[in-house]
Design an enzyme around this catalytic site. Structure first.
Site, PDB file in Angstrom:
ATOM      1  CD  GLU A  92      -2.523  -1.350   2.618  1.00 19.48           C
ATOM      2  OE1 GLU A  92      -2.553  -0.395   3.423  1.00 19.48           O
ATOM      3  OE2 GLU A  92      -2.996  -2.465   2.871  1.00 19.48           O
ATOM      4  CG  ASP A 142      -2.988   7.955   8.791  1.00 17.79           C
ATOM      5  OD1 ASP A 142      -2.844   6.720   8.882  1.00 17.79           O
ATOM      6  OD2 ASP A 142      -3.343   8.525   7.742  1.00 17.79           O
TER       7      ASP A 142
END
Lengths: 261, 393
Positions: free
Chosen positions: A48, A59
Site C-alpha cells: 500500500e 492516522d
C-alpha cells in the site's frame, strides 16, 4: 484484459498474506521505487503506497509525521505517478494507493483513475470516501479503470453494514482491529476475537486482511488466525526512520515479521 | 426552502459526511437522532430555559446612535458580546451539551482556536458535570494563555495539538482522532457550522436564535421584522449562519459575510476562503477550501484567531455559489480601525472577529432609510493585549 493482481494473490495464497504500507516521499522523496522493489524482494505479498496529505485525520503520530516530512520533501500525486511510470517492468505483486480524498479530487478523479491504470495500480484505499458516496459517484469510474476499492470495517460496524460494504468492495476488506487511528498499541490480548469470529461467520464475498496495531511477529501471526493475512503500516514507517540503508532496514523488518521458511 | 440542508446533508453541492468508517457509528447516531431530539418538547424547554436564565438571552438589539449618524443611516448591533462567556459560541455549546446528555454520552471533546469555543464548552461541561477535553494547537495555547487557564479552572483538560502548524485546523484533526479512538461514550462538540452532516445544520439550528431574536426586536424598534441587510464575520461561519438563518428565504434582505483577509488577499497571509479557495474535502465536508494545486491544505492567517481557518461551512459555500449572500473581506488594518471606531463612538470594545463585520460598513453603500444589522458576535476582552500592542496605549 489482465486479471487484477489482488484477485490473483488471494486466489493463490489463502493465508499469512503480508501487506505493508509506506508513505510515498518518506524518508526521501525518491525512495518510492526502491522501497517497493525491496519489499517485493523480501517476500511481501501486497504493498500500500501512501499518498501524503496535510490533514490525515485517520492516522496516528507515526504516519502523520511521515506525511509531513514527505510533503516537505516535495511529494505530490503527480510526482508519485512519475516515479511509478516503469514500476511494472520489474514489480509483479499487487500495488494499492492509499490516501485521502482531497488531493485525488484536485488531481481530477478520472485523470487519477486513468493514471492508476497506466502505471499498474490494482486498488485504492480512501478512508474518507464512505461507501454510500462511492456507490453513487465513484464506482463506475473505478471499475472502468480496473481499480478495486478497498473499504474498511471496524468492531462497531453492524452486520448489515458489513454486508453492504462487502457488496461494494473489490479485492479484499480492510478489517480494522479496533476503532482507532493507525499505529495504536494493541496488545495481542486486546484483539477483538468476537468481532473477528462474527465477521468470519458472515460468509462474505471478499477475503479480509486485518490492520491497525499489527507491529511484530506475534501480532501478525495472531491476526492471521482470523483472516487471510494482515497489514502493517506504522511499525514499518517507524522502522524506516533508522540510520541504515533501505535494503538493510527493509529486510531486517520483514524478517522480524515473517519467520524465514 | 432553497437554503436548507437536504436529507443527505448537502446544501446544493456542498456538505455531506466524508468520514472514515471508524467515525460512522457516532455520525450515524447523530444523523438519525438529532432532529427528533432537538425538536422534542423537553429539549426545547431546557434549551430556552438555559438560554434565558444562564446565557442571559435575548441579547439586546442596540440602535447604535452615533455610529448611525456617522454613516448617515440606521445601524443596529446584535449584542452577542453580552452573552455569558462573551460570544455567540455559548448558544451552540448549550444546545450540544443537552443533545449529548440525551444521547447518554459521558465524555465531551472539543477543538478551539482562540479559546472562545473551548471556554464555552468547558463552561457547559461544568454546568452539567461532564468530563471535558479541549484540543488546542500548541501555538494557540501559548498565544491565548488566559483562556487556557479559564478552561482549566472550569475543570477541563486542555490537550495541546502538536501536529501540523499547531493551530485550529490541527486541533480539529486531533479532536476527530480522539473521536475515532473513543467511538462509544464521547460526543464531539464542534464549534462551528463545519464538519460532517449533521453538524453544519445542527450548529446552525442552535445559532438561529440570533436571527429569531433580531426579527422580534426589529419589530419592536421599527415595526417590521426585516432589515435591509445583515452583516456578520465568517470564519467557519457559525455566527453568520445564526444571524442569516431566518432571513434566508426572504431574498429582499441582503446578507453579507465578511472574511478575514489578514495582511491582504494578494499575500500568503490571509484567511479569505471564499475569495481565494477551491472546492474540496476537509474535516469530512465538501466545501470551499484554501489549498494548493496538489490539494494540500494551506495554513491560513488572520490577526483574529477565531477566523484563522482554511475552510468554511458548506452553507456559506452554497450561499456564495448561489449569490444569496455576498462575501466581502477585511484586512487586519481595516479591522483595527473599525474596532477603534466602535470603541470610541459607542463605548463597546468588539472582538477582533466581530470587528471584521464592522469594517464592512465602509465597503458598502447604505441609504439613509436603510436598516443594517451588524452581528457583534463577541467582546474584545480576549483581544486586549493585541489591541494595546497595536494602538500603543
Amino acid at each position: 484484459m489482465m486479471k487484477n493482481r489482488i484477485n490473483q494473490l488471494f486466489q493463490d495464497k489463502k493465508e499469512n498474506i503480508l501487506s505493508v504500507y509506506f508513505t510515498a516521499g518518506y524518508p526521501q522523496v525518491n525512495d518510492t521505487v526502491q522501497i517497493i522493489k525491496t519489499l517485493e524482494k523480501n517476500g511481501v505479498d501486497l504493498i500500500e503506497i501512501g499518498m501524503p496529505f496535510s490533514d490525515p485525520v485517520a492516522d496516528g503520530p507515526v504516519i502523520q509525521n511521515s506525511s509531513t516530512v514527505a510533503l516537505k520533501n516535495g511529494m505530490s500525486i503527480k510526482q508519485l505517478f512519475e516515479q511509478l511510470k516503469s514500476i511494472r517492468q520489474t514489480v509483479n505483486i499487487p500495488l494499492i494507493l492509499m490516501g485521502y480524498l482531497n488531493p485525488v479530487i484536485q488531481f481530477g478523479l478520472e485523470a487519477f483513475c486513468k493514471k492508476c491504470q497506466e502505471v499498474g495500480i490494482d486498488g485504492l484505499i480512501l478512508p474518507d470516501l464512505p461507501v454510500s458516496v462511492y456507490q453513487e459517484e465513484y464506482k463506475e469510474l473505478f471499475e472502468q479503470y480496473g481499480l478495486h476499492n478497498i473499504l474498511l470495517i471496524t468492531p462497531q460496524t453492524s452486520d448489515a453494514r458489513i454486508q453492504e460494504i462487502d457488496e461494494a468492495s473489490g479485492g479484499f476488506i480492510y478489517m480494522v482491529s479496533s476503532s482507532s487511528t493507525t499505529g495504536a498499541k494493541d496488545k495481542v490480548s486486546d484483539f477483538h476475537e468476537d468481532y473477528f469470529n462474527r465477521v468470519n461467520q458472515l460468509k462474505l464475498n471478499n477475503p479480509r486482511l486485518i490492520g491497525f496495531g499489527i507491529s511484530n511477529q506475534e501480532t501478525f501471526e495472531n491476526a492471521c488466525k482470523y483472516a487471510s493475512g494482515a497489514i502493517i503500516g506504522s511499525a514499518f514507517v517507524k522502522a524506516l526512520e533508522q540510520d541504515k540503508t533501505l535494503e538493510e532496514k527493509i529486510s531486517a523488518f520483514v524478517n522480524r515479521i515473517v519467520k524465514p521458511v | 426552502m432553497k437554503y436548507q440542508v437536504n436529507k443527505k446533508g448537502y446544501y446544493g453541492e456542498f456538505g455531506g459526511a466524508f468520514i472514515p468508517e471508524m467515525m460512522h457509528p457516532n455520525i450515524e447516531e447523530l444523523q438519525q437522532k438529532y432532529m427528533e431530539i432537538i425538536g422534542s418538547y423537553n429539549f426545547r424547554q431546557d434549551f430556552i430555559h438555559l438560554l434565558k436564565h444562564y446565557v442571559g438571552r435575548p441579547s439586546p438589539l442596540y440602535p447604535a446612535q452615533r455610529l448611525s449618524e456617522k454613516y448617515g443611516t440606521n445601524i443596529y448591533l446584535k449584542r452577542e458580546d453580552l452573552n455569558h462567556t462573551g460570544s455567540h459560541k455559548i448558544n451552540n455549546t448549550i444546545g450540544q451539551i443537552l443533545l449529548a446528555k440525551a444521547l447518554g454520552k459521558k465524555r465531551i471533546i472539543a477543538e478551539t482556536g482562540a479559546g472562545q469555543h473551548g471556554v464555552a464548552t468547558a463552561t457547559v461541561c461544568a454546568l452539567m458535570g461532564m468530563k471535558c477535553i479541549v484540543y488546542m494547537g500548541t501555538l494557540d495555547v501559548q498565544r491565548q494563555a488566559p483562556n487556557v487557564k479559564k478552561m482549566k479552572m472550569l475543570g477541563a483538560e486542555v490537550v495541546p495539538a502538536i501536529s501540523g502548524n499547531q493551530t485550529l485546523k490541527d486541533a480539529t484533526n486531533e479532536a476527530m482522532r480522539d473521536w475515532i479512538n473513543n467511538p462509544v461514550d464521547t460526543h464531539y462538540i464542534i464549534g462551528s457550522v463545519v464538519g460532517p452532516h449533521p453538524f453544519p445544520d445542527m450548529v446552525t439550528q442552535f445559532q438561529a436564535v440570533v436571527s429569531e431574536e433580531i426579527k422580534m426586536q426589529l419589530d419592536e424598534h421599527i415595526g417590521r421584522e426585516f432589515p435591509t441587510r445583515v452583516i456578520a464575520c465568517v470564519g467557519g461561519g457559525s455566527n453568520a449562519a445564526g444571524a442569516f438563518y431566518h432571513f434566508l428565504e426572504n431574498e429582499e434582505v441582503e446578507l453579507i459575510g465578511v472574511e478575514a483577509a489578514g495582511k491582504g488577499i494578494d499575500t500568503q497571509e490571509t484567511a479569505a476562503t471564499l475569495t481565494l479557495g477551491k472546492v474540496g474535502v476537509l474535516h469530512s465536508a465538501k466545501s470551499m477550501l484554501m489549498q494548493t494545486d496538489d490539494g494540500q491544505i494551506i495554513e491560513p492567517y488572520s490577526i483574529s484567531a477565531g477566523l484563522d481557518y482554511p475552510g468554511i461551512g458548506p452553507l456559506h459555500s452554497h450561499l456564495f455559489k448561489t449569490g444569496r449572500a455576498k462575501y466581502l473581506w477585511a484586512t487586519d488594518e481595516e479591522v483595527f480601525e473599525a474596532a477603534l471606531e466602535l470603541t470610541q463612538l459607542e463605548g463597546i470594545i468588539p472582538a477582533l472577529e466581530s470587528a471584521h463585520a464592522l469594517a464592512a460598513l465602509k465597503k458598502i453603500k447604505m441609504k439613509p432609510d436603510d436598516v443594517t444589522v451588524v452581528n457583534l458576535s463577541g467582546r474584545g476582552d480576549k483581544d486586549m493585549e493585541t489591541y494595546l500592542d497595536h494602538f500603543g496605549y
